[in-house]
Design an enzyme around this catalytic site. Sequence first.
Site, short mmCIF file in Angstrom:
data_model
loop_
_atom_site.label_atom_id
_atom_site.label_comp_id
_atom_site.label_asym_id
_atom_site.label_seq_id
_atom_site.Cartn_x
_atom_site.Cartn_y
_atom_site.Cartn_z
N PRO A 143 -6.65 -15.14 -5.66
CA PRO A 143 -6.88 -15.95 -6.85
C PRO A 143 -6.24 -15.34 -8.11
O PRO A 143 -6.50 -14.19 -8.45
CB PRO A 143 -8.41 -15.98 -6.97
CG PRO A 143 -8.91 -15.61 -5.61
CD PRO A 143 -7.91 -14.67 -5.07
N GLU A 144 -5.40 -16.10 -8.77
CA GLU A 144 -4.82 -15.70 -10.05
C GLU A 144 -4.97 -16.88 -11.00
O GLU A 144 -5.67 -17.84 -10.69
CB GLU A 144 -3.37 -15.25 -9.85
CG GLU A 144 -3.26 -14.09 -8.86
CD GLU A 144 -1.89 -13.42 -8.79
OE1 GLU A 144 -1.10 -13.56 -9.74
OE2 GLU A 144 -1.63 -12.74 -7.78
N LYS A 148 -8.28 -15.78 -15.65
CA LYS A 148 -8.86 -15.80 -14.31
C LYS A 148 -10.33 -16.21 -14.32
O LYS A 148 -11.00 -16.15 -13.30
CB LYS A 148 -8.72 -14.43 -13.66
CG LYS A 148 -7.27 -13.98 -13.45
CD LYS A 148 -7.24 -12.64 -12.75
CE LYS A 148 -5.83 -12.11 -12.60
NZ LYS A 148 -5.80 -10.82 -11.88
N CYS A 185 15.20 -8.94 2.05
CA CYS A 185 15.27 -9.64 0.77
C CYS A 185 16.04 -10.94 0.94
O CYS A 185 17.10 -10.98 1.60
CB CYS A 185 15.96 -8.74 -0.27
SG CYS A 185 16.26 -9.54 -1.87
N CYS A 193 19.63 -10.27 -0.94
CA CYS A 193 20.64 -9.28 -0.55
C CYS A 193 20.46 -8.71 0.85
O CYS A 193 21.27 -7.90 1.29
CB CYS A 193 20.65 -8.13 -1.56
SG CYS A 193 19.16 -7.11 -1.48
N CYS A 223 12.39 -4.97 -3.97
CA CYS A 223 13.67 -4.86 -3.30
C CYS A 223 14.43 -3.70 -3.95
O CYS A 223 14.78 -3.78 -5.13
CB CYS A 223 14.49 -6.14 -3.42
SG CYS A 223 16.20 -5.93 -2.82
N CYS A 266 17.95 -5.03 -5.45
CA CYS A 266 17.88 -5.97 -6.58
C CYS A 266 17.12 -5.37 -7.76
O CYS A 266 17.32 -5.79 -8.90
CB CYS A 266 17.20 -7.27 -6.14
SG CYS A 266 18.13 -8.23 -4.92
#
Length: 268
Positions: free
Chosen positions: A2-3, A51, A230, A233, A260, A263
């Site tokens: 939950p966000e 939240k 990823c 890449c 990553c 990246c």
Amino acid sequence: MPEGDTVYHQASALRAVLAGKFLESTQFRVPQYATADLSGELVEEVLSRGKHLLIRAGETTIQSHLKMEGIWHVYPRNGARWKRPGHTARCVLNTAEHQAVGFSLGELHLMPRTSEDSFFADLGPDLLGPDWDQDEARRRLQAQPERSLGVALLDQRNLAGIGNVFRSEICFLSRLRPETPVGEVADLDSVLEMSYRLLQVNKNRSRRATTGSASTAISLWTYGRAGKLCLRCQTPIIRYYLGEEQLRQAAIEDRSVYVCPYCQPARV
């Protein structure tokens, strides 16, 4: 997990069945409010703040926080079987037609509506709120330039709504390591704009997505994909922990980050 988008979505579902309705009976299954009764009160509004989920009934506000496992369900008032064990129910609100049940809520408080401002006094600008203030969020973040970006984004006192999933995704899309100090982020506004766009586009989705469409097989760039390639890449995603002990104690949630290494190159 939950966000802010999840809470916004839950508030919308509750608003559809509670707003403008009178509560016929209520149960608050926590010791502090076991004898509280809001029967007969009119539910005027249901909304999210970061939240937190707020239900305003009469002169009282019901505040809940889902933490890791919390969820609200809506059932018709015809004896429908709950989809979660009864012993995990923390709040039950009955109207003439529906029943709203909060299961495994991490927080549950009843307060006078006049106390809301003081209760949320430390909460930063809400990414999904009508009064989102990017300038204020930037000011709060820059007040501690030595803090890592990944930790600062999770601190609800800076800006409200970001959790661990969005933290990893925002850093990836911004091509920044989560441990980068806020003071070394060249374009903090672009990070905030990315944060705003991601939560806004996901607030009405039942399945969160940061890669474009929620219907795609892989909906997240890095979160939960340790060891997988990823999408940009083909470098394997790595996972490690980032956080501050104070924040870990304040909220029970996963503090792992997914990165990553190509990246999001490490700082030299």
